[in-house]
Write a protein that holds these residues in place. Structure first.
Motif, PDB file in Angstrom:
ATOM      1  N   ARG A  71      14.304  89.757  16.262  1.00  0.00           N
ATOM      2  CA  ARG A  71      14.062  90.581  15.064  1.00  0.00           C
ATOM      3  C   ARG A  71      14.031  92.045  15.461  1.00  0.00           C
ATOM      4  O   ARG A  71      13.229  92.447  16.300  1.00  0.00           O
ATOM      5  N   ARG A  97       5.381  90.149  10.900  1.00  0.00           N
ATOM      6  CA  ARG A  97       5.181  88.700  11.047  1.00  0.00           C
ATOM      7  C   ARG A  97       3.987  88.395  11.962  1.00  0.00           C
ATOM      8  O   ARG A  97       3.059  87.702  11.571  1.00  0.00           O
ATOM      9  N   SER A  98       4.040  88.904  13.189  1.00  0.00           N
ATOM     10  CA  SER A  98       3.007  88.554  14.168  1.00  0.00           C
ATOM     11  C   SER A  98       1.878  89.577  14.228  1.00  0.00           C
ATOM     12  O   SER A  98       0.781  89.262  14.688  1.00  0.00           O
ATOM     13  N   GLY A  99       2.130  90.799  13.803  1.00  0.00           N
ATOM     14  CA  GLY A  99       1.145  91.860  13.947  1.00  0.00           C
ATOM     15  C   GLY A  99       1.169  92.510  15.318  1.00  0.00           C
ATOM     16  O   GLY A  99       0.342  93.385  15.614  1.00  0.00           O
ATOM     17  N   ARG A 100       2.129  92.138  16.157  1.00  0.00           N
ATOM     18  CA  ARG A 100       2.237  92.736  17.496  1.00  0.00           C
ATOM     19  C   ARG A 100       2.551  94.224  17.365  1.00  0.00           C
ATOM     20  O   ARG A 100       3.452  94.611  16.641  1.00  0.00           O
ATOM     21  N   THR A 115      12.117  88.045  20.127  1.00  0.00           N
ATOM     22  CA  THR A 115      11.898  87.502  18.784  1.00  0.00           C
ATOM     23  C   THR A 115      13.178  87.380  17.969  1.00  0.00           C
ATOM     24  O   THR A 115      13.212  86.668  16.962  1.00  0.00           O
TER      25      THR A 115
END
Length: 308
Positions: free
Chosen positions: A282, A45-48, A280
């Motif tokens: 997740r 989702r965020s690319g973190r 998150t």
């Protein structure tokens, strides 16, 4: 001394010998299919990016408990050397001597044997002094890129860190699934957090090693039923140490590696990942944990990354 009857009963229930053919050398990594990888990529989702490896250094996690498993010994072999004459570009090179299971690592299927056998019924003599693992070495492993699932057992049980006598049970894993709000499925790589790595990060190598929380001998059946591709945790010994069944040393290793053919990892730093997943909400992510392909090796260092 022979292995107890309870061990052999579990071994029969989780055995994967012949499941992917008589010549198979990668075991449950067969479960990481192209479809599994596509679905894993869709979790981003965020690319973190969260690194999961400990630094490789001379004062690392090894305390001498395991003979020959030395922490990395780093040395420079050239420093700013002008290899092609004065005024040319200068080079600096270095070398490392280390145990391949010294820090964050994968165990190959040949890392342990029992009753004279390794995975898929091959003789334990397939590991030799000069060639190492002639069958099932870490260089044979398929790329480990899949959906990772953090089972944060410590948080699920309301603790920051499990105590040294805690054997992680299937019931604990299911409590962690409930916390995660997801279910482990075929082809997943499961990361089990006990919080034990905090002991090492605080500077106590001896306390990190013994006594240690870890996986119960009951957990291989749970992983087998879910068709898990690989499992890693944040402890030195992977399984509870000392063992929950008297004299059954490394019983979980033998069930996972020999009977199931399932890679297992140790000394993974799951602390930042635990925080990120908690923030998150997740707990499933894309995981890249490629084994270094040392030919004939029974284990390898790894620098895993979770991408959220």
């Amino acid at each position: 001394m022979s292995l107890p009857a309870e061990f052999h009963e579990i071994a029969k229930r989780v055995n994967n010998w012949g499941r992917w053919g008589a010549d198979d050398e990668i075991g449950t990594l067969n479960l990481i299919t192209d479809e599994v990888v596509r679905e894993a990529a869709a979790t981003v989702r965020s690319g973190r990016r969260v690194p999961l490896a400990l630094p490789l250094k001379q004062d690392g996690v090894q305390s001498g408990m395991i003979p020959g498993r030395v922490n990395p010994l780093h040395a420079m072999v050239q420093i700013n050397q002008e290899l092609f004459g004065p005024g040319t570009v200068a080079c600096s090179d270095d070398i490392v001597t280390m145990g391949l299971q010294a820090a964050t690592h994968w165990d190959a299927l040949t890392h342990v044997s029992h009753s004279g056998r390794i995975y898929n019924g091959r003789p334990a003599t397939a590991v030799t002094p000069h060639g190492g693992a002639e069958f099932g070495g870490i260089d044979k492993a398929r790329p480990v890129v899949s959906r990772g699932v953090l089972l944060d057992v410590a948080r699920a049980l309301g603790r920051d860190r499990l105590d040294g006598g805690h054997a992680v049970t299937p019931e604990d894993l299911e409590a962690a699934e409930d916390l995660a709000g997801t279910r482990v499925r075929a082809g997943d790589v499961v990361l089990v957090r006990t919080g034990q790595i905090q002991v090492y990060l605080a500077g106590d190598r001896e306390g990190y090693a013994y006594p240690s929380p870890g996986l119960s001998v009951r957990t291989p059946e749970w992983f087998h039923a879910r068709d898990v591709a690989a499992v890693a945790d944040d402890t030195l010994t992977f399984e509870i140490f000392p063992p929950e069944i008297e004299d059954l040393w490394l019983g979980v290793h033998a069930l996972d590696l020999v009977e199931m053919g399932m890679l297992q990892g140790q000394n993974w730093n799951l602390e930042e990942l635990s925080t990120a997943c908690g923030e998150t909400g997740r707990y499933a992510f894309l995981l890249s944990a490629m084994p270094e392909p040392f030919v004939g090796a029974t284990g390898t260092p790894v620098a895993p990354v979770a991408v959220l």
